[in-house]
Design a protein around this motif. Structure first.
Motif: not given
Lengths: 337, 286
Positions: A331-332, A307-308
């Motif tokens: 965020l994924s 993820y980010t």
């Protein structure tokens, strides 16, 4: 300025309106500015009657008085925040996106603004059962992505369809069109039932079209838009989110390390300072009540999940400042959690 | 009173999935994009230094838009707007015939199309200079109504017309107006738009000095941005690396790679697709 004719003022008959028009008194302002005795002569009304009309105009057009109790009941009866559905974000924003207000989400390109707005739209529909209007100005709305996000969260096809049905999307390509859209929302010629949130992604895309023009068209359109947004937000208890971007400046600072007056030039070292600023100019700076800044923090890569990390900071808010005004979101493929 | 077309996400989903994306003949690149190719209705920007294969990829896409429907393609036409005179017809002919040959070998039967017919499906515009470019962009909607089967618009490169003779503010304004118009057409007629852009240097930036040209505001405009580069050290002269910098669809590949070295793992390994090998090879050797 509003025309006299359309105002339906008590004692003004059609014929006297005609006489007034012949004497170049057509708008309310003309009427108010004209000498009272002259008006009386023209309309064949008595002086007190003319004064009564003037008072009627004043009461009709002055800002209304509301007492504190009424104001509080209105706010108390309706909710004041819409939960974002993301726990850490709710904490820093003291409960979510403010209703009846304008919120701004800003960040550099590629910082996850659009992804966050997808997630906000989904969560709003999912948790509150309300309708969301997504104003897409750069073709960025991807129904495929929204469907994938819902799919990875394990929704059935029926639920997915009903959630996606409540996300309404409209493509807008110019500032004029956007103003027109908000105007028809305001005039109720365009009615969206159970509307809770309007997301405009993104405003600079439209405003930048007016960059480099000598006239101030863009600014005046922005002003009209802000007025309509505020009216709609208050009247229909809607939260309005605008997506804004950041740009980077580079300042070339010369710092004197040793300033003893003799060998300044030899020890001068130039440093570059990166500055970031929100777009849309000074006027816009103070419009939103809540400003969220998004920054890409770190990419995490693991076998199981990758993820980010996105850092969200609250730049300004109408609520009492929290101790920490920052949080990290993930965020994924599931979306933003 | 203007009426607004408000559609719900379900309708949009049906529309988005009704037509396939433009595949690039490189499986790893298509997978990375998350949509099995270059999505219709989106503006995709190709960034890269000279020789990183931007033009080659544009040409490849102009050829792959012709993949027949039997193979899940679009069987459509392409519009190539050439602003820097990088286009060579002989290169395109090579790519096209290689692509068609590949389709034939998969289908295992001869295609019902001659080379001339296939070449006719490319519309080429030489828009050299700002005036010509703007004039053509102005007429674009007319062109598209006259050629309804165009499914790909490639502009190579977007930065070139704006290099001279226009102030920065005016440039941004003009670009955003043009892109709004372009995307309106793309969304309405379901056309994929591919732009190539050069790199420029900004000294003193935190995240590295080499960035895409046209500024930060522009970076915001495109829906998908791909950075192309030649891998270091190059084991194979023909290999190019593609890095997905921004996407509205594929959040996974934004997240998957820890650092620059691992990002390289997401290679557009040209040897995956026989056609694109040849393309990249010639470019690298010349």
């Amino acid at each position: 300025m509003q025309k006299l004719k359309s105002q339906n003022l008590g004692n003004l008959s059609e014929s006297s309106l005609k006489t007034l028009a012949q004497n170049r008194i057509t708008t309310i302002l003309d009427f108010l500015e004209e000498d009272v005795s002259k008006l009386s002569a023209l309309t064949k009304l008595s002086l007190p009657q003319i004064l009564a009309i003037r008072n009627e105009i004043f009461t009709k057009y002055s800002a209304p008085l509301i007492n504190g109790t009424d104001l509080f009941t209105k706010v108390f009866k309706t909710r004041s925040r819409i939960s974002t559905g993301i726990e850490s974000l709710d904490v820093v924003t003291t409960g979510g996106i403010p209703v009846r207000c304008i919120t701004e989400i800003c960040g550099l390109a590629e910082s996850g603004k659009t992804q966050l707005s997808f997630q906000l739209a989904i969560n709003c529909v999912k948790d509150e059962g309300c309708t969301v209007l997504y104003v897409d100005t750069k073709g960025d709305f991807s129904a495929v992505r929204v469907q994938k996000m819902l799919d990875t969260q394990g929704y059935s096809h029926k639920d997915m369809a009903s959630i996606m049905y409540k996300i309404r999307v409209v493509h807008i390509w110019t500032m004029e069109e956007l103003v027109e859209l908000f105007k028809s929302l305001k005039n109720k010629t365009l009615i969206i039932e159970n509307l809770a949130m309007i997301i405009v992604d993104s405003l600079p895309c439209l405003m930048f079209q007016h960059l480099g023009d000598d006239n101030k068209m863009g600014l005046s359109l922005l002003n009209v838009l802000v007025n309509y947004s505020r009216y709609i937000a208050n009247e229909f208890d809607v939260a309005i989110i605008y997506i804004n971007i950041q740009t980077r400046w580079i300042d070339n600072d010369i710092s004197d390390i040793e300033d003893d007056g003799e060998s300044t030039s030899a020890f001068r070292e130039s440093t570059y300072i990166e500055k970031r600023n929100r777009c849309l100019g000074r006027y816009w700076e103070h419009i939103p009540t809540l400003v969220l800044l998004l920054e890409k923090h770190e990419d995490v890569y693991r076998e199981s999940d990758s993820y980010t990390q996105i850092k969200v900071s609250v730049l300004s808010s109408n609520a009492v400042k929290n101790e920490n005004s920052q949080c990290i979101l993930k965020l994924s493929s599931v979306g933003i959690t | 009173m203007k009426t607004f077309k408000i559609s719900n996400a379900t309708e949009l989903w049906q529309r988005e999935t009704s037509l396939p994306a433009v595949a690039s003949f490189s499986q790893s690149l298509d997978n990375m994009l998350g949509t099995e190719g270059f999505q219709l209705g989106c503006i995709t920007e190709l960034l890269g230094l000279p020789g990183s294969g931007k033009t080659q990829l544009c040409l490849q896409l102009c050829a792959s838009v012709q993949i027949p429907k039997e193979l899940g393609g679009l069987n459509a036409e392409a519009l190539y707007i050439d602003t820097n005179t990088n286009f060579t017809i002989s290169r395109f002919r090579e790519i096209l015939s290689a692509s068609l040959l590949k389709c034939q070998s998969i289908l295992d039967k001869p295609l019902q199309i001659t080379e001339e017919e296939a070449l006719n499906k490319l519309h080429y515009v030489n828009a050299f200079g700002l005036e010509k470019f703007c004039a053509f962009m102005y007429r674009l909607s007319k062109f598209i109504t006259e050629h309804p089967n165009v499914r790909l618009i490639a502009i190579d490169s977007i930065a070139f017309p704006f290099k001279d003779g226009i102030s920065t503010n005016q440039r941004t304004g003009l670009l955003f107006r043009q892109m709004a118009e372009l995307q309106k057409i793309a969304v309405q007629h379901q056309i994929a738009v591919v732009l190539s852009n050069e790199m420029s240097t900004r000294v003193g930036l935190q995240g590295g000095a080499v960035v895409g040209s046209l500024g930060d505001a522009w970076a915001h405009r495109c829906n998908v941005r791909i950075l192309l580069s030649t891998p270091h050290p190059a084991q194979d002269q023909r290999e190019r690396v593609a890095l997905l910098m921004k996407s509205n669809v594929a959040a996974t590949s934004v997240a998957r790679f820890q650092d620059q070295r691992e990002r390289v793992a997401l290679l557009m390994k040209s040897n995956v697709a026989a056609t694109s090998v040849a393309r990249f090879q010639v470019r690298a050797l010349s």
